[in-house]
Design a protein around this motif. Sequence first.
Motif, PDB file in Angstrom:
ATOM      1  N   THR A 213      -5.633  62.273 -32.207  1.00 46.22           N
ATOM      2  CA  THR A 213      -4.480  61.588 -31.643  1.00 46.22           C
ATOM      3  C   THR A 213      -3.872  62.428 -30.533  1.00 46.22           C
ATOM      4  N   ASN A 214      -3.038  61.780 -29.731  1.00 48.73           N
ATOM      5  CA  ASN A 214      -2.368  62.501 -28.654  1.00 48.73           C
ATOM      6  C   ASN A 214      -1.391  63.530 -29.209  1.00 48.73           C
TER       7      ASN A 214
ATOM      8  N   MET B  98      -1.166  69.400 -19.391  1.00 45.68           N
ATOM      9  CA  MET B  98      -2.186  68.402 -19.124  1.00 45.68           C
ATOM     10  C   MET B  98      -2.638  68.389 -17.671  1.00 45.68           C
TER      11      MET B  98
ATOM     12  N   LYS C 206      -4.196  66.681 -14.433  1.00 44.09           N
ATOM     13  CA  LYS C 206      -4.173  65.284 -13.993  1.00 44.09           C
ATOM     14  C   LYS C 206      -5.125  65.088 -12.822  1.00 44.09           C
TER      15      LYS C 206
ATOM     16  N   ASN D 201      -2.997  60.428 -13.084  1.00 44.10           N
ATOM     17  CA  ASN D 201      -3.341  60.053 -14.452  1.00 44.10           C
ATOM     18  C   ASN D 201      -3.793  61.292 -15.226  1.00 44.10           C
ATOM     19  N   ASN D 202      -3.670  61.235 -16.556  1.00 40.13           N
ATOM     20  CA  ASN D 202      -4.153  62.323 -17.400  1.00 40.13           C
ATOM     21  C   ASN D 202      -5.664  62.410 -17.330  1.00 40.13           C
TER      22      ASN D 202
ATOM     23  N   GLU E  94      -8.148  62.942 -22.637  1.00 40.02           N
ATOM     24  CA  GLU E  94      -7.707  62.090 -23.738  1.00 40.02           C
ATOM     25  C   GLU E  94      -8.157  62.724 -25.049  1.00 40.02           C
ATOM     26  N   PRO E  95      -7.498  62.388 -26.163  1.00 38.94           N
ATOM     27  CA  PRO E  95      -7.857  63.027 -27.440  1.00 38.94           C
ATOM     28  C   PRO E  95      -9.336  62.943 -27.788  1.00 38.94           C
ATOM     29  N   ASP E  96      -9.965  61.790 -27.539  1.00 44.30           N
ATOM     30  CA  ASP E  96     -11.358  61.636 -27.947  1.00 44.30           C
ATOM     31  C   ASP E  96     -12.339  62.286 -26.974  1.00 44.30           C
ATOM     32  N   THR E  97     -11.837  62.911 -25.902  1.00 44.30           N
ATOM     33  CA  THR E  97     -12.728  63.587 -24.960  1.00 44.30           C
ATOM     34  C   THR E  97     -12.512  65.096 -24.957  1.00 44.30           C
TER      35      THR E  97
END
Length: 813
Positions: free
Chosen positions: A204-205, A460, A462, A470-471, A474-477
Motif C-alpha cells: 500500500t501507499n 518521492m 516524480k 506524477n509520482n 507506486e507500491p506495486d513497483t
Amino acid sequence: MIRWSFQLLFILSVTLYGKEYAIQVKQGWQLIGLPSDIDNMRVFSNSNVHLVWSYDAKYGDWLGFSPEKSTIDKLYASSVNILTNIERWHGVWVYSYNDWELNIEENIDLYEDSRDVSSLKIYKGWNLVSLPYETVLSSELFSNYKIWKYTETESWQTNQRYREPFNFPEIDELNTKGGFWLYSGITQTVDLSEISSEIDTVKTNDELISRVTQGLIVGERKDKYWGWEEQEAIYVVDEVEDETEEISNAITNDNEPPKEEINADIPKKVIEDGNYLYYLNEDRDEVRIQLLETVLFSSSSVPKSIPVNFKNSETNQSYNSTIESFYVTDNGDRLVTISKLLYKNQSPTFAENCRVDKIAISIHDISEISYSSTVSKKHIFFDGELKDSRMIGNSLYLISNFKPCIELEYPKTYLDILDKCRYFEDTVEYYNECYDVENDDTGLFRYDYENPSVKNLYYMPKYLEGTAWNNLIEPDTLYSFPKLDQDHSFLTISHIDTATGTLSGSKSIFGEIGYMHVSPNSLYLAYSLEPHHLSFEEYKAREKIFKFNFYPVLEYRASGEIDGELINRFGIDEYDKVLRVGTRDKYSWKDSSYTNRIESFIEQSGELKRAGSISNFVNEVDTINGIKFFQDKALVSVYRETAPFYILNLKDKDDLRKGGSFEVQGSVENVLISHEDNNLITFGRGVTDTGNDYGVDMNYFDISDIERPELIATKNIGDYYNYSSVFYNPNSVAYNNSVVSFPVGGGESAQSVTSGLYNFKITSLGIEDLNTLSVPTITRDEENDKTYLIETNNQLFSIFVNRGKVNRVKIVE
C-alpha cells in the motif's frame, strides 16, 4: 574505460579495532540487547541495578541476577537459576533504581568460538532475543513470527495488529540496543545477514511512505544515539578460510527469460549509421547531423543542427543543461537525447532543494530532416541523477537514481542535576556525566535522539509528461530491503515508448546499491551483505547480486551470492547470458586478501545458480588491483610496478581456466582485444630506463595461444609531453581490419610528435605506420571524442570527432 594503476604494497602488521559500547540504562524496567557477548555479570554489578532477567527458550527457564546479596538469596530460595553469562543474541530485562550508563568492551577472546555470530537461534515457542550485531531492521523481516517489543515509554509494540480495544501500535524498528519477544512454531537458526538482504515489495501507499520514512530516519540518526565509541587495540589473528555460502533468492519469477539475442543499443555521443553522422557540438547543447557521404568526400559540408534547450514555462527562464548522450532509432525516424538538467529557483522550497538534479528525455522527429528546417519534439523530465540507459527498438530504458530528503527535529530533555557540566573539567567523572550535554538560555539539556519528529520530508521522485508532475513510484513497483541502517536512495528503471513519447512503466529498488552492470536486456545490482564487522576471526565480506530484466518484460528475476567484495566496478559482467563476477576476500580487520575468485552464474528458477569457478589465479604475493571482462576472456592486473597481467579463459562457463600472463614496461591505461584476429593491444605511458614517463606506448600481443601470449611489437609515440584521450575514453580508439586509429595530443619539445589522429596497421611482423591527420585542438582529458574507421567504395577512412568538430583522413595502405 579501463584504468590500471600500480602501487607497491608493504604489509607491516595487522591492527584490529575493538569497540566500547555505552548503553543508557533508564530508571525502571527495560528490555535491552547487548552488542557483545558477556562472559560474566560484572558489568551489572552496579549499585543502580536491582534485577536482571534472561529467558532460556531452549529449556523454558528464567535465569536471574542481582548485585544485591539479599535479592540473590531470594532467587536461590525460589530455585531460580543464577544468570552467569549472556550471549549477544539474548534479550535481557533490567530493573534500575536510577539512570546510568552501561559500558561494555567488546570481548575479542570469545570470537575464536563465535564462528557464526550473524545467526539468531530460535527455539519452538517464545524466545527473548536481540539482534546479534550492530544493525537496524524492519519488523517486516519477521513477518512470519509473532513479535512483541517493550519501549522506553513502558508500552508494548507488536507486528500483529489486534482489534479494539487493544490495538497495540506496530513495531517501528528492531535495533541492537533493544531486546524483543519472538514466537516461532519450529526450532531453527536464522542467518540475519542473509535474510536482511532479501528484497520485498510493499502493498500500500501508506506502507511505502512508512518504510521510506523509517529508512531515512535511521539513515540520518546521530552517532550520539548509540553512544558506541571505537577504541584501538592490537590482536594477533590467524586467517581462516571460509566455506562458500549457499545461494539464497528472495522472490521467484515464473516467466521464462528471452531466448533470442537482444539487439540493445548503448548511449552514445557520436553515432554513424551508414547514412548520417550524428555528433554533439562543443557546448553539448545541440546534436549536429551530416550526410556521411559529404563528410567523407566534401570539404564544404554544412551540418544540420538540432538544438536541445529547456525553459520554465512560467518564468521563461532557460535551464542549465548539457546533453549526456543520445540515440537514433533503427529506422532513423527519431533522435532521442538524454540531458542533465540543473533546476534552480530563486526561492526554493524544501522539496525543490531535494529535486535539484533532473534528467530530460527529448524525442525529436527527424524523418524529414533533410528537407525541413525544424523538427517536432517531445520532452519527459525525471527527478534524479542519470546512471545509464539502453535502447531496444522503440523502447528506451532509463536507469536513474534519486536521493530522498528528510529534516528531523530532536526534542530537548532539560537536566537539573548536572550544573557541574557548565564548567569543563578534564576528568573521567566529567566525561561520564557530561557526555552529550549542551546548554541554551533555559539550561542544560540533552537531545532526545530516541524520539525525533519529522519536520520536512520529500521522499518521492516524480516525472513530468505533458504539463503535470506524477509520482514515478507506486507500491506495486517498489522493492526494498528490511535493513534500515543504510544510505537509502531510489534506483529506478523506467520504460519510455519513444514512438508515443510516454512512460510505459517503471521498477524501483530502495536501499544502498553498490556497483551495477547493464547487459543487453538485464540490470545486475551488487549489494554488500551486512554487517561489515561480525568476527575478527571468521568474517569475510559477501556480495549479493540481484537481476532485473527490462526486456521483454520489466521485472525482477533472480538473486545470487558470492564471497568477497567486487574487485572494481568492472568486476561484474554478462556475456552470452552467463553472469561472471570477480571478487577478492575482504575481512573486517584488514584491507585486503590474496584470495581471489571469478564465478559464473546462470539464471534458474528465480536463482542465480553457480555454474563454474576459478580462484587464486594470481601469484600468492600479489593482490588484485583491477579486472576487465572481454567477451569470453578476462584481464586481471595486480598491485605492482611492471607487474604481470593475467589472462583468464572463460569460454566454458562450467570450467573457467587460467591462461597465460604478460608484462608491460610502463603503465596500461586502456586495452583493446580483437577476438577475430586474436590480437591484444595495450595503450599507456612508456617508461625510460630510469623509470620516467616517456610518450604514448602501444603494445601488440598475439593471444592465439591464450596460455602463452606473445609480444610482437611496441610502438612509442612522442615524449613526456604527448598524451592521448584514449587513456580516459575507450571510444577514442577504433579498430577495423587490423587497422588501429586513435588521437595523440601535441607536445612541447623537439622530441614531441605533432598533435593528431594516428593510424597503424597490425601485421604478423609488427606495427606499420599509416597516414596521420593533424588535429591541433586535441585536449588531454576529453571524454566526448570518438574515432570511427569507415570502409566505403574500397576506401578506408578514419573519422575523429573532437570538441564538436569532425576530422577525417583517408588511410593509405
